[in-house]
Design a protein around this motif. Structure first.
Motif, PDB file in Angstrom:
ATOM      1  N   THR A  88     -11.781   0.006   0.056  1.00 49.85           N
ATOM      2  CA  THR A  88     -10.550   0.680  -0.351  1.00 49.85           C
ATOM      3  C   THR A  88      -9.584   0.763   0.828  1.00 49.85           C
ATOM      4  O   THR A  88     -10.006   0.769   1.984  1.00 49.85           O
ATOM      5  CB  THR A  88     -10.863   2.096  -0.862  1.00 49.85           C
ATOM      6  N   PRO A  89      -8.273   0.835   0.577  1.00 48.81           N
ATOM      7  CA  PRO A  89      -7.290   0.884   1.661  1.00 48.81           C
ATOM      8  C   PRO A  89      -7.476   2.113   2.545  1.00 48.81           C
ATOM      9  O   PRO A  89      -7.907   3.171   2.081  1.00 48.81           O
ATOM     10  CB  PRO A  89      -5.947   0.930   0.924  1.00 48.81           C
ATOM     11  N   MET A  90      -7.128   1.954   3.804  1.00 46.31           N
ATOM     12  CA  MET A  90      -7.283   3.032   4.775  1.00 46.31           C
ATOM     13  C   MET A  90      -5.931   3.411   5.374  1.00 46.31           C
ATOM     14  O   MET A  90      -5.014   2.592   5.434  1.00 46.31           O
ATOM     15  CB  MET A  90      -8.224   2.592   5.905  1.00 46.31           C
ATOM     16  N   GLY A  91      -5.830   4.650   5.815  1.00 45.18           N
ATOM     17  CA  GLY A  91      -4.621   5.124   6.463  1.00 45.18           C
ATOM     18  C   GLY A  91      -4.948   5.804   7.781  1.00 45.18           C
ATOM     19  O   GLY A  91      -6.108   5.891   8.185  1.00 45.18           O
ATOM     20  N   LEU A  92      -3.923   6.293   8.443  1.00 39.83           N
ATOM     21  CA  LEU A  92      -4.079   6.997   9.719  1.00 39.83           C
ATOM     22  C   LEU A  92      -3.553   8.423   9.599  1.00 39.83           C
ATOM     23  O   LEU A  92      -2.717   8.722   8.744  1.00 39.83           O
ATOM     24  CB  LEU A  92      -3.328   6.274  10.834  1.00 39.83           C
ATOM     25  N   GLY A  93      -4.055   9.279  10.457  1.00 35.55           N
ATOM     26  CA  GLY A  93      -3.568  10.646  10.549  1.00 35.55           C
ATOM     27  C   GLY A  93      -3.333  11.001  12.003  1.00 35.55           C
ATOM     28  O   GLY A  93      -3.529  10.197  12.905  1.00 35.55           O
ATOM     29  N   GLY A  94      -2.902  12.231  12.231  1.00 37.77           N
ATOM     30  CA  GLY A  94      -2.726  12.703  13.600  1.00 37.77           C
ATOM     31  C   GLY A  94      -1.307  12.677  14.107  1.00 37.77           C
ATOM     32  O   GLY A  94      -1.073  12.868  15.301  1.00 37.77           O
ATOM     33  N   ARG A 114      -9.034  -2.325   4.986  1.00 46.49           N
ATOM     34  CA  ARG A 114      -9.885  -1.667   3.998  1.00 46.49           C
ATOM     35  C   ARG A 114     -11.214  -1.240   4.598  1.00 46.49           C
ATOM     36  O   ARG A 114     -11.635  -1.733   5.650  1.00 46.49           O
ATOM     37  CB  ARG A 114     -10.144  -2.607   2.808  1.00 46.49           C
ATOM     38  N   THR A 115     -11.847  -0.315   3.910  1.00 52.33           N
ATOM     39  CA  THR A 115     -13.186   0.107   4.293  1.00 52.33           C
ATOM     40  C   THR A 115     -14.180  -1.022   4.027  1.00 52.33           C
ATOM     41  O   THR A 115     -13.833  -2.049   3.442  1.00 52.33           O
ATOM     42  CB  THR A 115     -13.597   1.350   3.505  1.00 52.33           C
ATOM     43  N   GLU A 116     -15.415  -0.822   4.444  1.00 50.69           N
ATOM     44  CA  GLU A 116     -16.442  -1.820   4.234  1.00 50.69           C
ATOM     45  C   GLU A 116     -16.737  -1.988   2.737  1.00 50.69           C
ATOM     46  O   GLU A 116     -16.667  -1.022   1.967  1.00 50.69           O
ATOM     47  CB  GLU A 116     -17.729  -1.404   4.953  1.00 50.69           C
ATOM     48  N   PRO A 117     -17.072  -3.209   2.300  1.00 53.54           N
ATOM     49  CA  PRO A 117     -17.441  -3.401   0.889  1.00 53.54           C
ATOM     50  C   PRO A 117     -18.766  -2.716   0.576  1.00 53.54           C
ATOM     51  O   PRO A 117     -19.523  -2.344   1.478  1.00 53.54           O
ATOM     52  CB  PRO A 117     -17.559  -4.928   0.771  1.00 53.54           C
ATOM     53  N   SER A 118     -19.023  -2.556  -0.703  1.00 50.12           N
ATOM     54  CA  SER A 118     -20.246  -1.885  -1.158  1.00 50.12           C
ATOM     55  C   SER A 118     -21.088  -2.873  -1.956  1.00 50.12           C
ATOM     56  O   SER A 118     -20.609  -3.432  -2.951  1.00 50.12           O
ATOM     57  CB  SER A 118     -19.899  -0.665  -2.018  1.00 50.12           C
ATOM     58  N   TRP A 119     -22.325  -3.089  -1.530  1.00 51.42           N
ATOM     59  CA  TRP A 119     -23.279  -3.955  -2.229  1.00 51.42           C
ATOM     60  C   TRP A 119     -24.567  -3.170  -2.424  1.00 51.42           C
ATOM     61  O   TRP A 119     -25.094  -2.588  -1.476  1.00 51.42           O
ATOM     62  CB  TRP A 119     -23.576  -5.218  -1.423  1.00 51.42           C
ATOM     63  N   ASN A 120     -25.077  -3.159  -3.640  1.00 56.31           N
ATOM     64  CA  ASN A 120     -26.294  -2.390  -3.889  1.00 56.31           C
ATOM     65  C   ASN A 120     -27.074  -2.954  -5.072  1.00 56.31           C
ATOM     66  O   ASN A 120     -26.485  -3.416  -6.057  1.00 56.31           O
ATOM     67  CB  ASN A 120     -25.953  -0.926  -4.165  1.00 56.31           C
ATOM     68  N   SER A 178     -19.872   4.363   7.146  1.00 59.29           N
ATOM     69  CA  SER A 178     -18.792   5.222   6.673  1.00 59.29           C
ATOM     70  C   SER A 178     -17.479   4.807   7.331  1.00 59.29           C
ATOM     71  O   SER A 178     -17.457   4.015   8.286  1.00 59.29           O
ATOM     72  CB  SER A 178     -19.095   6.685   7.000  1.00 59.29           C
ATOM     73  N   SER A 179     -16.399   5.362   6.838  1.00 52.13           N
ATOM     74  CA  SER A 179     -15.087   5.067   7.421  1.00 52.13           C
ATOM     75  C   SER A 179     -15.012   5.633   8.835  1.00 52.13           C
ATOM     76  O   SER A 179     -15.593   6.683   9.127  1.00 52.13           O
ATOM     77  CB  SER A 179     -13.978   5.675   6.567  1.00 52.13           C
ATOM     78  N   PRO A 180     -14.300   4.959   9.727  1.00 51.48           N
ATOM     79  CA  PRO A 180     -14.172   5.458  11.102  1.00 51.48           C
ATOM     80  C   PRO A 180     -13.241   6.662  11.176  1.00 51.48           C
ATOM     81  O   PRO A 180     -12.491   6.951  10.235  1.00 51.48           O
ATOM     82  CB  PRO A 180     -13.573   4.252  11.837  1.00 51.48           C
ATOM     83  N   ASP A 181     -13.288   7.343  12.294  1.00 56.46           N
ATOM     84  CA  ASP A 181     -12.362   8.435  12.563  1.00 56.46           C
ATOM     85  C   ASP A 181     -10.952   7.844  12.654  1.00 56.46           C
ATOM     86  O   ASP A 181     -10.674   6.987  13.502  1.00 56.46           O
ATOM     87  CB  ASP A 181     -12.739   9.122  13.873  1.00 56.46           C
ATOM     88  N   SER A 182     -10.061   8.290  11.785  1.00 55.93           N
ATOM     89  CA  SER A 182      -8.708   7.710  11.724  1.00 55.93           C
ATOM     90  C   SER A 182      -7.634   8.644  12.248  1.00 55.93           C
ATOM     91  O   SER A 182      -6.445   8.410  12.022  1.00 55.93           O
ATOM     92  CB  SER A 182      -8.381   7.317  10.276  1.00 55.93           C
ATOM     93  N   ASN A 183      -8.037   9.696  12.951  1.00 53.92           N
ATOM     94  CA  ASN A 183      -7.068  10.624  13.527  1.00 53.92           C
ATOM     95  C   ASN A 183      -6.678  10.137  14.919  1.00 53.92           C
ATOM     96  O   ASN A 183      -7.507  10.054  15.824  1.00 53.92           O
ATOM     97  CB  ASN A 183      -7.686  12.026  13.609  1.00 53.92           C
ATOM     98  N   LEU A 184      -5.406   9.829  15.089  1.00 60.16           N
ATOM     99  CA  LEU A 184      -4.930   9.271  16.358  1.00 60.16           C
ATOM    100  C   LEU A 184      -5.118  10.220  17.536  1.00 60.16           C
ATOM    101  O   LEU A 184      -5.163   9.781  18.682  1.00 60.16           O
ATOM    102  CB  LEU A 184      -3.449   8.898  16.235  1.00 60.16           C
ATOM    103  N   ASN A 185      -5.235  11.503  17.273  1.00 57.04           N
ATOM    104  CA  ASN A 185      -5.388  12.481  18.345  1.00 57.04           C
ATOM    105  C   ASN A 185      -6.845  12.799  18.666  1.00 57.04           C
ATOM    106  O   ASN A 185      -7.122  13.585  19.569  1.00 57.04           O
ATOM    107  CB  ASN A 185      -4.671  13.787  17.970  1.00 57.04           C
ATOM    108  N   SER A 186      -7.761  12.188  17.928  1.00 52.18           N
ATOM    109  CA  SER A 186      -9.172  12.493  18.118  1.00 52.18           C
ATOM    110  C   SER A 186      -9.754  11.677  19.276  1.00 52.18           C
ATOM    111  O   SER A 186      -9.398  10.510  19.473  1.00 52.18           O
ATOM    112  CB  SER A 186      -9.954  12.207  16.839  1.00 52.18           C
ATOM    113  N   ILE A 187     -10.661  12.279  20.031  1.00 53.26           N
ATOM    114  CA  ILE A 187     -11.313  11.552  21.129  1.00 53.26           C
ATOM    115  C   ILE A 187     -12.274  10.502  20.596  1.00 53.26           C
ATOM    116  O   ILE A 187     -12.680   9.603  21.333  1.00 53.26           O
ATOM    117  CB  ILE A 187     -12.057  12.522  22.067  1.00 53.26           C
ATOM    118  N   SER A 188     -12.655  10.602  19.323  1.00 53.18           N
ATOM    119  CA  SER A 188     -13.544   9.610  18.709  1.00 53.18           C
ATOM    120  C   SER A 188     -12.783   8.664  17.783  1.00 53.18           C
ATOM    121  O   SER A 188     -13.381   8.052  16.896  1.00 53.18           O
ATOM    122  CB  SER A 188     -14.674  10.311  17.946  1.00 53.18           C
ATOM    123  N   PHE A 189     -11.474   8.541  17.995  1.00 49.80           N
ATOM    124  CA  PHE A 189     -10.657   7.675  17.144  1.00 49.80           C
ATOM    125  C   PHE A 189     -11.234   6.261  17.111  1.00 49.80           C
ATOM    126  O   PHE A 189     -11.516   5.662  18.148  1.00 49.80           O
ATOM    127  CB  PHE A 189      -9.220   7.624  17.663  1.00 49.80           C
TER     128      PHE A 189
END
Length: 221
Positions: free
Chosen positions: A79-85, A150-156, A189-200
């Motif tokens: 799914t599409p991803m966005g940014l925050g922060g 986009r986020t990673e695809p899902s296969w199951n 899982s989706s990565p940290d997308s907050n631009l102000n985060s130390i784990s961005f």
């Protein structure tokens, strides 16, 4: 399914809207958009045992025959991803300011000697310096989500093997062998997308569970 999901009300009722009187400027890909999606379910009675093509008589017909194979397959794109922060403005919220939608993904994500993505150290996104400093004199210009990331695809695959044993005329025993995520696929899982985060840009968890297997029995009388 082959689809595209557009919306101008991703967070309707919230404050992060550029113009409440012109919702058309909010139109973009939904965070729930999945271009490709396949769901496949089936049950197959194995051709062994009484009345079947092979091993239709004798002890083997009773022991090997009568088994049913069932499966649920699920495959979908991300799914599409966005940014925050970004700096938060009254009414319009903290819309991020960007200069491009291109190349947000880290080009070295497949490093580490060809062993693939290591979520402990690899950045999913480009480094923080790739993105512009967020201004405080104007709202951001980014849509809710980046249509090119986009986020990673899902296969199951979930599989079951089951059989009903007729114990007496009125009693029967169901035996089931089940495996969830049969191929033990890993989806981060989706990565940290907050631009102000130390784990961005870092991925901190796994979105799916490891392979899980179980055996179940149920007696009817």
């Amino acid at each position: 399914v082959l689809s595209k999901w557009f919306t101008d009300a991703e967070n309707w009722g919230g404050g992060d809207v550029m113009d409440h009187y012109n919702r058309r400027v909010e139109k973009g890909l939904s965070a729930n958009d999945k271009t490709h999606e396949v769901k496949l379910n089936y049950i197959y009675a194995l051709p062994f045992g009484w009345g079947k093509r092979w091993l239709s008589r004798g002890i083997l017909a009773r022991t090997i025959g009568g088994w049913r194979l069932g499966a649920i397959h699920y495959y979908s794109g991300g799914t599409p991803m966005g940014l925050g922060g970004a700096f938060s403005f009254p009414i319009v919220g903290n819309r991020v300011y960007i200069t491009t939608y291109e190349n947000w993904r880290n080009p070295t994500i497949q490093g580490h000697g060809g062993k693939g993505f290591d979520p402990a150290v690899d950045l999913y996104f480009q480094p923080r310096s790739f993105f512009p400093e967020q201004p405080r004199d104007r709202p951001g210009n980014m849509s809710k989500n980046n249509p090119k990331l986009r986020t990673e695809p899902s296969w199951n695959e979930n599989i079951s093997l089951a059989k009903t044993f007729q114990v007496t005329e009125s009693a029967r025993l169901d035996v089931r062998l089940e495996a969830f995520n049969l191929l033990n696929r890993v989806r981060f899982s989706s990565p940290d997308s907050n631009l102000n985060s130390i784990s961005f840009g870092l991925v901190r968890s796994q979105a799916n569970g490891p392979r899980d297997m179980q055996v179940g029995m149920k007696l009817y009388w």
